[in-house]
Design a protein around this motif. Structure first.
Motif, PDB file in Angstrom:
ATOM      1  N   LEU A 369       6.985 -49.492 -49.479  1.00 36.54           N
ATOM      2  CA  LEU A 369       7.990 -48.671 -50.157  1.00 36.54           C
ATOM      3  C   LEU A 369       7.578 -48.401 -51.605  1.00 36.54           C
ATOM      4  O   LEU A 369       7.668 -47.268 -52.095  1.00 36.54           O
ATOM      5  CB  LEU A 369       9.336 -49.388 -50.100  1.00 36.54           C
ATOM      6  N   ASP A 370       7.108 -49.439 -52.300  1.00 39.80           N
ATOM      7  CA  ASP A 370       6.672 -49.270 -53.688  1.00 39.80           C
ATOM      8  C   ASP A 370       5.420 -48.404 -53.782  1.00 39.80           C
ATOM      9  O   ASP A 370       5.330 -47.487 -54.613  1.00 39.80           O
ATOM     10  CB  ASP A 370       6.392 -50.635 -54.323  1.00 39.80           C
ATOM     11  N   LEU A 371       4.433 -48.691 -52.934  1.00 39.20           N
ATOM     12  CA  LEU A 371       3.152 -47.987 -53.016  1.00 39.20           C
ATOM     13  C   LEU A 371       3.255 -46.523 -52.605  1.00 39.20           C
ATOM     14  O   LEU A 371       2.495 -45.678 -53.083  1.00 39.20           O
ATOM     15  CB  LEU A 371       2.110 -48.700 -52.135  1.00 39.20           C
ATOM     16  N   ALA A 372       4.220 -46.214 -51.726  1.00 37.26           N
ATOM     17  CA  ALA A 372       4.327 -44.845 -51.210  1.00 37.26           C
ATOM     18  C   ALA A 372       5.258 -43.961 -52.018  1.00 37.26           C
ATOM     19  O   ALA A 372       5.451 -42.795 -51.672  1.00 37.26           O
ATOM     20  CB  ALA A 372       4.788 -44.881 -49.756  1.00 37.26           C
ATOM     21  N   GLY A 373       5.855 -44.506 -53.087  1.00 35.29           N
ATOM     22  CA  GLY A 373       6.681 -43.642 -53.928  1.00 35.29           C
ATOM     23  C   GLY A 373       8.006 -44.215 -54.356  1.00 35.29           C
ATOM     24  O   GLY A 373       8.729 -43.584 -55.134  1.00 35.29           O
ATOM     25  N   GLY A 374       8.374 -45.387 -53.855  1.00 33.96           N
ATOM     26  CA  GLY A 374       9.618 -46.016 -54.293  1.00 33.96           C
ATOM     27  C   GLY A 374      10.794 -45.723 -53.374  1.00 33.96           C
ATOM     28  O   GLY A 374      10.719 -44.906 -52.460  1.00 33.96           O
ATOM     29  N   SER A 375      11.894 -46.399 -53.661  1.00 37.10           N
ATOM     30  CA  SER A 375      13.061 -46.353 -52.774  1.00 37.10           C
ATOM     31  C   SER A 375      13.856 -45.066 -52.870  1.00 37.10           C
ATOM     32  O   SER A 375      14.865 -44.908 -52.179  1.00 37.10           O
ATOM     33  CB  SER A 375      13.986 -47.546 -53.073  1.00 37.10           C
TER      34      SER A 375
END
Length: 410
Positions: A369-375
């Motif tokens: 979630l963090d690496l792909a752009g956040g929540s």
């Protein structure tokens, strides 16, 4: 007709242990239900929030070899009673002393350790109080009740959240406080049945590793738990994100925690019907079919967040039904495949590897979630959910490849 030791009938044994399971799990989903609130209050990133979710299963893993393995040696009721005390202390400690990442991890680990000493030991109490073969249906109802316990925990959290998160954890401590004495008083002492094999070392799982049928179910259970507990840990937060995209106010009955609770409520039916299908059509074909379907849908559900909430809910419900479809079949298969005198060790390894995957999955989900752009990114949620289905798809591909190799040899 199957009879049960003591004064309880088979139906009463299953019913009592299912009630105790629900009570012992009141703290199980408290943190996931409050994750958006606590993440904001403590300034956590998604990886840290996922770590707190995962540390629950680390506590479970650390306690499982001891508490479940000891059921081969001492009265299971005593282990169950001690474990409910751990769960109670963990929830109370979270309510009174948790102030951030480190303290929350400590108390979450205690709650997880409490579950380690109630879930599989409760299953052992069920199986050892039957004379003769244990009906897989009884095992299916017991394992399916895990979903009811999760639902109850989520609804409790959603109902009390307006009063403050500390009150939610205080209330969560009451369930295990009741469950432990209930089981201890209701069942007669249960010393381990003598067997021809020596008990061996408490942490010696080598005989279980050599039991290939048992290991097949254990590895399948690990893939199942990776998907299930990653899904459960982040489901309320995902619904909160989806509701926020459409500016929908669900209220108590249709808020993020409640939607997650209704999803978990359908899990027991899926588990029971999945076991019935496995009994009629064979465990391996049913398990492989369900794992393949859930793995494929995992790659799709996260991208549904911008859709109307009713569609998101239906897609997630179907996904959860598939994830739960092989749960009871895997555990019933392990119980049947376990060697006499090593049931505790087999259940311990089954639980250890399953909940070990449960520890890693929420953390891996948060990292993706963090690496792909956040929540706040739909793509990030989609990829995070896809990471849950990866192991199920890998397991199915590996099993099919093994079958092809075996067919060529023949």
């Amino acid at each position: 007709m199957t009879r049960v030791a003591g004064k309880l009938s088979p139906t009463q044994v299953v019913a009592l242990l299912c009630v105790a399971e629900v009570l012992s799990m009141t703290g199980f989903a408290t943190y996931p239900a409050l994750l958006p609130t606590l993440r904001a209050e403590w300034g956590l990133n998604n990886s840290q929030a996922g770590l707190i979710s995962g540390i629950f299963f680390a506590g479970y893993m650390a306690a499982t070899p001891i508490l479940v393995g000891l059921t081969d040696r001492i009265d299971t009721r005593r282990i169950y009673l001690f474990a409910t005390l751990l769960a109670c202390v963990g929830s109370l400690g979270f309510a009174l002393f948790a102030q951030g990442l480190v303290s929350a991890m400590i108390f979450q680990a205690l709650v997880g350790a409490g579950l380690a000493g109630t879930y599989m030991p409760g299953l052992r109490l069920l199986t050892e109080h039957f004379r003769g073969a244990v009906p897989s249906r009884g095992v299916a109802f017991y394992t399916a009740t895990f979903g009811l316990g999760t639902t109850g925990s989520l609804l409790l959290a959603g109902a009390l959240q307006p009063f403050g998160w500390q009150w939610v954890f205080l209330a969560a401590a009451l369930g295990p406080m009741i469950a432990g004495p209930l089981v201890f008083i209701s069942f007669p002492p249960s010393p381990p049945a003598p067997s021809g094999a020596p008990p061996g070392l408490l942490f010696d799982f080598r005989p279980v590793f050599r039991n290939r049928p048992a290991m097949g179910y254990i590895l399948g259970y690990a893939a199942h738990c990776w998907e299930l507990f990653g899904l459960r840990s982040w489901l309320p937060a995902f619904f909160a994100f989806s509701l926020g995209l459409s500016a929908t106010q669900g209220g108590f009955w249709f808020g993020a925690a409640a939607l997650a609770a209704w999803i978990n409520l359908i899990g027991p039916a899926a588990s029971i019907f999945g076991n019935e299908a496995a009994v009629r059509r064979g465990r391996k074909p049913v398990v492989l079919t369900v794992m393949a379907a859930s793995g494929i849908l995992a790659c799709l559900v996260g991208f549904s967040a911008p859709l109307p909430i009713i569609i998101v809910f239906i897609l997630m419900a179907i996904y959860f039904l598939l994830v739960m479809g092989d749960s009871a079949a895997l555990t019933a298969g392990l119980v049947a495949a376990a060697e006499p005198g090593r049931k505790g060790a087999s259940l311990a390894l089954h639980s250890l590897m399953g909940f070990g995957a449960g520890f890693l999955a929420p953390l891996a989900f948060g990292l993706v979630l963090d690496l792909a752009g956040g929540s706040e990114s739909v793509i990030a949620w989609g990829l995070a959910y896809a990471s849950l289905g990866a192991w199920s798809l890998f397991g199915v591909a590996w099993m099919l490849a093994r079958r092809r190799r075996s067919a060529r040899v023949v």
